[in-house]
Scaffold this active site. Sequence first.
Site, short mmCIF file in Angstrom:
data_model
loop_
_atom_site.label_atom_id
_atom_site.label_comp_id
_atom_site.label_asym_id
_atom_site.label_seq_id
_atom_site.Cartn_x
_atom_site.Cartn_y
_atom_site.Cartn_z
N LYS A 152 11.33 11.66 3.73
CA LYS A 152 11.96 12.07 5.00
C LYS A 152 13.18 12.93 4.66
O LYS A 152 14.30 12.43 4.54
CB LYS A 152 12.39 10.83 5.80
N1 PMP Z 1 5.58 10.90 10.75
C1 PMP Z 1 6.79 11.49 10.76
C2 PMP Z 1 6.89 12.95 10.49
C3 PMP Z 1 7.94 10.72 11.03
O1 PMP Z 1 9.14 11.28 11.06
C4 PMP Z 1 7.80 9.35 11.31
C5 PMP Z 1 9.02 8.52 11.63
N2 PMP Z 1 9.64 8.03 10.48
C6 PMP Z 1 6.52 8.78 11.26
C7 PMP Z 1 5.43 9.59 10.98
C8 PMP Z 1 6.33 7.32 11.47
O2 PMP Z 1 6.85 6.60 10.37
P1 PMP Z 1 7.43 5.14 10.52
O3 PMP Z 1 6.34 4.32 11.14
O4 PMP Z 1 7.73 4.71 9.13
O5 PMP Z 1 8.62 5.22 11.38
#
Ligand code: PMP
Length: 299
Positions: A152
């Site tokens: 991220k």
């Molecule tokens: N895809 C992206 C691009 C994201 O930013 C997120 C949010 N973190 C997710 C998927 C979902 O990830 P998570 O379930 O870990 O929040």
Amino acid sequence: METTDFIWMDGKLVRWEDAKIHVLTHALHYGSGVFEGIRFYETPKGAAIFRMQDHLARLFHSASTLELKTPFSADDIGKAVIETVRANKIKAGYIRPLIYYGYGKMGLVPGGSVNVSIAVWPWGAYLGHDAVKVKVSSFVRVHPKSFHPSAKVCGCYVNSINASLEAKREGFDEALMLDYKGFVAEGPGENVFMAKHGKLFTPSLGSILPGITRDSIIQIAKDEGISVAEKNMTVEELKSADEVFFTGTAAEVTAVGQIDDGRIGNGKIGPVTEKLKEIYLDVVHGRNKKYEGWLTVVS
Ligand code: PMP
């Protein structure tokens, strides 16, 4: 936005209004930071953070892709997250840890300070409670060789911002991005699933963020005896699914009722999505003993 009292910055809690940085912060110019989004919920045992260790592991993985070196360990940041939640005295909300290149050197090779902050604030349902209208974006998900899809990284979110702005401008609630091969990738901040004839499918890893909610839903679905397959899927397949839903820390489990101008099912949440959403919400609120290990109780 809703505010709280304190933000943790580089080792200490400062008042929300004093949590300031220099305008020549490297990450402000080049996106050279990494972040996490974590939720905590009110449970019978008090406020509890959902899958904190997994989020911290991903934060440090993200940091490694940008060679961000901080004196704080994942354990230190975990303690600081708990300290920040406690200090703000709210029972449920969102936690935003950020590790970033700070002040001291401009130019693309970072060399100034590395800073860490942790903010928390109350955040309700990110996409609302109803089934959402989704636009297949004209923006393609960043090529997996142009960034680290498993990280991220702040700057990479410009791709998500472009897709989100376009979707909103055209009257949709959310975007859905395809990968560079034209297969379904993910939302700007969510992973996507479809249900067809009672089975679940979700895009394989490669061009997408390995979401922690995605992983939770896969485990919950398997435990419920629902088959889950990861595969390349086309938009046509998705549009002809019985049900489609998003998963994400912010979005939790959100039904998709429409993609472009086509309705999914009857346009409302379907039975498989409803069941998984209900279990997920029970799990995060500490009402399901089986997954108690995913919760870190704060108070
Ligand atoms: N895809 C992206 C691009 C994201 O930013 C997120 C949010 N973190 C997710 C998927 C979902 O990830 P998570 O379930 O870990 O929040």
